[in-house]
Scaffold this motif. Structure first.
Motif, PDB file in Angstrom:
ATOM      1  N   ALA A   1      56.562  61.451  32.291  1.00  0.00           N
ATOM      2  CA  ALA A   1      56.432  62.484  31.259  1.00  0.00           C
ATOM      3  C   ALA A   1      55.315  63.462  31.598  1.00  0.00           C
ATOM      4  O   ALA A   1      55.446  64.678  31.395  1.00  0.00           O
ATOM      5  N   GLU A   2      54.199  62.943  32.119  1.00  0.00           N
ATOM      6  CA  GLU A   2      53.103  63.821  32.537  1.00  0.00           C
ATOM      7  C   GLU A   2      53.577  64.794  33.604  1.00  0.00           C
ATOM      8  O   GLU A   2      53.283  65.987  33.554  1.00  0.00           O
ATOM      9  N   ARG A   3      54.284  64.267  34.570  1.00  0.00           N
ATOM     10  CA  ARG A   3      54.714  65.083  35.703  1.00  0.00           C
ATOM     11  C   ARG A   3      55.654  66.192  35.252  1.00  0.00           C
ATOM     12  O   ARG A   3      55.506  67.351  35.668  1.00  0.00           O
ATOM     13  N   VAL A   4      56.616  65.851  34.396  1.00  0.00           N
ATOM     14  CA  VAL A   4      57.565  66.860  33.927  1.00  0.00           C
ATOM     15  C   VAL A   4      56.851  67.919  33.099  1.00  0.00           C
ATOM     16  O   VAL A   4      57.056  69.131  33.288  1.00  0.00           O
ATOM     17  N   ALA A   5      55.985  67.500  32.182  1.00  0.00           N
ATOM     18  CA  ALA A   5      55.276  68.457  31.329  1.00  0.00           C
ATOM     19  C   ALA A   5      54.364  69.356  32.160  1.00  0.00           C
ATOM     20  O   ALA A   5      54.325  70.576  31.972  1.00  0.00           O
ATOM     21  N   PHE A   6      53.634  68.756  33.086  1.00  0.00           N
ATOM     22  CA  PHE A   6      52.700  69.531  33.901  1.00  0.00           C
ATOM     23  C   PHE A   6      53.428  70.520  34.807  1.00  0.00           C
ATOM     24  O   PHE A   6      53.070  71.700  34.880  1.00  0.00           O
ATOM     25  N   VAL A   7      54.450  70.044  35.515  1.00  0.00           N
ATOM     26  CA  VAL A   7      55.162  70.924  36.456  1.00  0.00           C
ATOM     27  C   VAL A   7      55.855  72.065  35.716  1.00  0.00           C
ATOM     28  O   VAL A   7      55.755  73.236  36.110  1.00  0.00           O
ATOM     29  N   LEU A   8      56.552  71.752  34.647  1.00  0.00           N
ATOM     30  CA  LEU A   8      57.276  72.803  33.927  1.00  0.00           C
ATOM     31  C   LEU A   8      56.329  73.825  33.310  1.00  0.00           C
ATOM     32  O   LEU A   8      56.586  75.032  33.361  1.00  0.00           O
ATOM     33  N   HIS A   9      55.215  73.350  32.727  1.00  0.00           N
ATOM     34  CA  HIS A   9      54.308  74.297  32.065  1.00  0.00           C
ATOM     35  C   HIS A   9      53.353  74.969  33.043  1.00  0.00           C
ATOM     36  O   HIS A   9      53.258  76.198  33.090  1.00  0.00           O
ATOM     37  N   ASP A  10      52.623  74.185  33.844  1.00  0.00           N
ATOM     38  CA  ASP A  10      51.577  74.761  34.678  1.00  0.00           C
ATOM     39  C   ASP A  10      52.107  75.442  35.930  1.00  0.00           C
ATOM     40  O   ASP A  10      51.512  76.416  36.402  1.00  0.00           O
TER      41      ASP A  10
ATOM     42  N   VAL B   1      59.479  72.752  26.864  1.00  0.00           N
ATOM     43  CA  VAL B   1      59.161  71.512  27.560  1.00  0.00           C
ATOM     44  C   VAL B   1      59.444  70.318  26.653  1.00  0.00           C
ATOM     45  O   VAL B   1      59.973  69.294  27.085  1.00  0.00           O
ATOM     46  N   ALA B   2      59.113  70.477  25.379  1.00  0.00           N
ATOM     47  CA  ALA B   2      59.327  69.393  24.415  1.00  0.00           C
ATOM     48  C   ALA B   2      60.798  69.025  24.324  1.00  0.00           C
ATOM     49  O   ALA B   2      61.150  67.844  24.185  1.00  0.00           O
ATOM     50  N   GLY B   3      61.685  70.030  24.415  1.00  0.00           N
ATOM     51  CA  GLY B   3      63.108  69.761  24.348  1.00  0.00           C
ATOM     52  C   GLY B   3      63.614  68.975  25.545  1.00  0.00           C
ATOM     53  O   GLY B   3      64.637  68.297  25.458  1.00  0.00           O
ATOM     54  N   ILE B   4      62.893  69.051  26.646  1.00  0.00           N
ATOM     55  CA  ILE B   4      63.277  68.323  27.856  1.00  0.00           C
ATOM     56  C   ILE B   4      62.683  66.914  27.856  1.00  0.00           C
ATOM     57  O   ILE B   4      63.364  65.935  28.153  1.00  0.00           O
TER      58      ILE B   4
ATOM     59  N   ALA C   1      50.462  67.648  29.720  1.00  0.00           N
ATOM     60  CA  ALA C   1      50.145  68.624  30.758  1.00  0.00           C
ATOM     61  C   ALA C   1      48.645  68.664  31.026  1.00  0.00           C
ATOM     62  O   ALA C   1      48.211  68.778  32.184  1.00  0.00           O
ATOM     63  N   SER C   2      47.855  68.545  29.982  1.00  0.00           N
ATOM     64  CA  SER C   2      46.397  68.541  30.142  1.00  0.00           C
ATOM     65  C   SER C   2      45.954  67.326  30.951  1.00  0.00           C
ATOM     66  O   SER C   2      45.072  67.430  31.819  1.00  0.00           O
ATOM     67  N   SER C   3      46.557  66.183  30.686  1.00  0.00           N
ATOM     68  CA  SER C   3      46.237  64.971  31.436  1.00  0.00           C
ATOM     69  C   SER C   3      46.609  65.133  32.908  1.00  0.00           C
ATOM     70  O   SER C   3      45.847  64.755  33.811  1.00  0.00           O
ATOM     71  N   GLY C   4      47.786  65.713  33.159  1.00  0.00           N
ATOM     72  CA  GLY C   4      48.197  65.957  34.526  1.00  0.00           C
ATOM     73  C   GLY C   4      47.263  66.922  35.228  1.00  0.00           C
ATOM     74  O   GLY C   4      46.925  66.749  36.403  1.00  0.00           O
TER      75      GLY C   4
ATOM     76  N   SER D   1      52.154  74.541  45.390  1.00  0.00           N
ATOM     77  CA  SER D   1      52.714  73.524  44.496  1.00  0.00           C
ATOM     78  C   SER D   1      53.702  72.610  45.213  1.00  0.00           C
ATOM     79  O   SER D   1      54.244  71.698  44.594  1.00  0.00           O
ATOM     80  N   VAL D   2      53.947  72.843  46.502  1.00  0.00           N
ATOM     81  CA  VAL D   2      54.755  71.900  47.283  1.00  0.00           C
ATOM     82  C   VAL D   2      53.987  71.375  48.488  1.00  0.00           C
ATOM     83  O   VAL D   2      54.562  70.720  49.349  1.00  0.00           O
TER      84      VAL D   2
END
Length: 328
Positions: free
Chosen positions: A136-145, A154-157, A169-172, A121-122
């Protein structure tokens, strides 16, 4: 994820490695990641004690604030990168174990880069795909996946509903699957990078061409601070001729096999100072992508390693001149 950390300073400090790992993947910059994490801690300590005591999970609070700071930075980064001179490449990270107790023979002081976990992942290829996502995609994807945070957190962030974050996250995830080929085992990549190094050192254009995918691309990042190609170099022969030409202009250049963002790569040094860090991505059994980072502001973690090596110059952090070696 929302376990109580407590307000003890030592307990809070133990959250720092996780926060730094999250921030680096979100921003692609160790310097900006450190700043984001520092900002989160500053906001915590700026709160009155009674408000701190009211927080059930200080670790989760720090994660939320770090994520929001990164989200803001990602939004402004797009405008900054439009003004960036040449191509922008994520900041490369070294594997400190190759120096500590290794060939350099000395110990390097503790550094935040020690606490960024080097995994797929790095990898540079993965970080480049992350760059194609919306903030937003990047934050949702990284935090969840990557970090397995549940969508309600994730929603709170991100400031959206859990359902919206699930879609982000699905899009990412689709972007990663479309652009990120299965990783070649490190041993296989190490052998190819070694052959590439030997062919480059020998100035053998045909040998370099043979190790590159015909449609290979080399992207260099000098940030306008050192000489480098301002646009990607495309095609195996163009890359090979360019690299051999540059090497011929740079007597005294030393190429070293090093781990770059968890994968085998190359480091170019001149007079003991790291001037270029190259990351590789393979297409089948050939090199498909090369990312060469020359911007001295992105090589600070490597400069710290140079300082820990015997015989290093007294000022390893001094930027290399524009005519310096490896002007890729």
């Amino acid at each position: 994820m929302s376990t109580r950390t407590g307000t003890d300073p030592a307990a809070l400090l133990r959250e720092r490695p996780l926060l730094l790992n999250i921030a680096y993947r979100l921003l692609g910059s160790l310097t900006e990641a450190e700043d984001a994490v520092q900002e989160a801690y500053a906001r915590w300590y700026a709160m009155p004690p009674e408000k701190q005591a009211a927080v059930d999970a200080p670790g989760a609070w720090l994660t939320t604030v770090t994520g929001r700071v990164c989200l803001d930075l990602l939004g402004s980064a797009r405008a900054r990168r439009e003004r960036y001179v040449g191509e922008w490449v994520p900041e490369p990270l070294p594997d400190r174990s190759e120096w500590i107790g290794g060939a350099a023979g000395g110990r390097v002081p503790a550094d935040p880069a020690d606490r960024v976990t080097l995994d797929e992942s790095v990898s540079m290829a993965f970080l480049v795909v992350l760059e194609s996502m919306t903030p937003a995609e990047r934050v949702a994807f990284v935090l969840h996946d990557v970090f397995r945070y549940p969508f309600p957190e994730v929603a709170g962030i991100v400031g959206r509903t859990p359902a919206a974050c699930r879609q982000l996250a699905s899009s990412g995830r689709r972007r990663v699957r479309a652009a990120h080929a299965p990783a070649v085992p490190a041993a296989g990549q190490a052998g190819l990078v070694r052959h590439f190094k030997e062919a480059w050192e020998a100035g053998d254009i045909q040998a370099v061409v043979g190790l590159l995918d015909p449609d290979a691309t080399m992207t260099a990042d000098g940030g306008g601070l050192v000489g480098t190609a301002l646009r990607p170099v495309v095609g195996s022969r163009s890359i090979a001729e360019y690299l051999v030409f540059i090497a011929a202009k740079a007597p005294g250049l030393t190429l070293l096999e090093r781990t770059v963002n968890g994968r085998p790569g190359l480091v170019a040094q001149h007079s003991g100072v790291t001037v270029t860090v190259a990351a590789f991505d393979l297409t089948g059994d050939r090199v498909g992508r090369i990312w060469a980072v020359r911007n001295p502001e992105k090589l600070r973690a490597w400069a710290a390693l140079d300082a820990g090596s015997p015989g290093s110059p007294g000022d390893p952090g001094t930027p290399a001149p524009a005519t310096d070696p490896a002007g890729t």
